[in-house]
Design an enzyme around this catalytic site. Structure first.
Site, PDB file in Angstrom:
ATOM      1  N   SER A  13       4.661  49.501  47.711  1.00  6.55           N
ATOM      2  CA  SER A  13       4.609  50.939  47.977  1.00  6.55           C
ATOM      3  C   SER A  13       3.324  51.652  47.293  1.00  6.55           C
ATOM      4  O   SER A  13       2.639  50.992  46.449  1.00  6.55           O
ATOM      5  CB  SER A  13       5.854  51.818  47.170  1.00  6.55           C
ATOM      6  OG  SER A  13       5.830  52.954  47.369  1.00  6.55           O
ATOM      7  N   TYR A  68      11.616  54.061  39.907  1.00  2.00           N
ATOM      8  CA  TYR A  68      11.246  53.164  40.991  1.00  2.00           C
ATOM      9  C   TYR A  68       9.671  52.885  40.952  1.00  2.00           C
ATOM     10  O   TYR A  68       9.467  51.699  40.943  1.00  2.00           O
ATOM     11  CB  TYR A  68      11.535  54.015  42.221  1.00  2.00           C
ATOM     12  CG  TYR A  68      10.776  53.614  43.495  1.00  2.00           C
ATOM     13  CD1 TYR A  68      11.724  52.673  44.065  1.00  2.00           C
ATOM     14  CD2 TYR A  68      10.098  53.954  44.066  1.00  2.00           C
ATOM     15  CE1 TYR A  68      11.365  52.027  45.396  1.00  2.00           C
ATOM     16  CE2 TYR A  68       9.562  53.448  45.398  1.00  2.00           C
ATOM     17  CZ  TYR A  68      10.222  52.567  46.140  1.00  2.00           C
ATOM     18  OH  TYR A  68       9.853  52.197  47.242  1.00  2.00           O
TER      19      TYR A  68
END
Ligand SMILES: NC(=O)c1ccc[n+]([C@@H]2O[C@H](COP(=O)([O-])OP(=O)(O)OC[C@H]3O[C@@H](n4cnc5c(N)ncnc54)[C@H](O)[C@@H]3O)[C@@H](O)[C@H]2O)c1
Length: 259
Positions: A143, A156
């Site tokens: 990501s 995260y």
């Protein structure tokens, strides 16, 4: 399509929906045999049946990537079904967004168990086979959170930073064995996960509009646009690409701030 993945037997995690499902569809059309894993049994079997109905070679098993033993067993079953796996896409992942001081131990563990340890469990299960076959490919769906931080999304991004670290580490360790390990870093992608994120705001439509405004071209990616990059990275078209990360975010992460 042009059979760019002929002779690839690819395990994909989190393949029942979103980016994983788009990757499965794109890979099937490029001639790959697939072994799909997801913890959502019903959705997984529904999507696998659609692919099989179109004539593609597809095996599917429900398994949780945090359960290392279940993954070893699933890999054995998958190999009995489609042949020896020679590529892996570690795609399954979950958003765990909090404030640092509000993050419970349970949330911390869930985040790292799925987003980092799960990818390691699957890599560990297939690596001996890749080495034994003289090489292979692992692709980690990271990501832009793997190298930038959005406040209030803790922890995260930490897990995605670590996934990028694992990509570099395994890429170096197994390069002499002809195993390539890379990461693909999407920005925002139109999947249920992002819809759930918008729905977490008091005004979801305003949150969606804000997200679109962040992007230089005014929109976010489709799962299919991420899958196109994944096809290239798993294929033999980039044999010297190893231990690195390809960002597919429409330019989002190189801006100092939106215009
Ligand atoms: N959607 C985005 O904007 C975006 C952006 C950057 C990176 N990513 C990453 O892409 C990957 C896929 O995201 P998505 O948006 O398609 O998600 P999604 O929620 O649409 O799909 C994820 C799938 O993974 C499965 N899954 C989750 N935990 C699992 C587990 N422990 N074991 C087995 N299966 C499990 C879910 O059942 C689901 O089918 C994730 O790693 C995510 O972090 C997504």
């Amino acid at each position: 399509m042009s059979n760019r993945l002929l002779d690839k037997r690819i395990m994909i995690t989190g393949a029942a929906q979103g980016i994983g499902l788009a990757i499965a569809n794109a890979f099937a059309r490029e001639g790959a045999s697939l072994f799909l894993i997801d913890r959502d049994e019903a959705l997984l079997q529904e999507e696998a049946a659609k692919l099989k109905g179109e004539g593609y070679q597809v095996g599917a098993r429900s398994a949780d990537i945090t359960d290392a033993k279940a993954i070893v067993a699933a890999v054995a079953e998958g190999e009995a079904e489609i042949g020896r796996i020679n590529a892996l896409v570690n795609n399954a992942g979950v958003n765990v967004f909090s404030e640092p001081l509000d993050t419970s131990d349970e949330e911390w563990n869930r985040c790292f168990d799925i987003n980092l340890k799960g990818a390691w469990n699957c890599s560990k299960a297939v690596l001996p086979g890749l080495i034994d076959q003289g090489g292979g490919v692992i692709l980690n769906i990271a990501s832009t959170h793997a190298f930038t931080i959005i406040p209030h999304t803790f922890p995260y991004p930490l897990a995605k930073h670590a996934l990028l670290g694992m990509t570099k580490s395994l890429g170096l360790e197994y390069a002499p064995k002809n195993v390539r390990v890379n990461a693909l870093a999407p920005g925002y992608v139109a999947t249920q996960k992002v819809i759930d994120y918008w729905n977490g705001f008091p005004d979801p439509e305003a949150a969606k509009a804000e997200t679109m405004k962040l992007h230089p071209n005014g929109r976010i990616a489709t799962p299919e646009e991420i899958a196109m990059a994944a096809v290239f990275m798993i294929s033999d078209e980039c044999p010297f690409m190893n231990a690195t990360c390809l960002t597919v975010d429409g330019g989002l992460s190189v801006q100092q701030h939106p215009a």
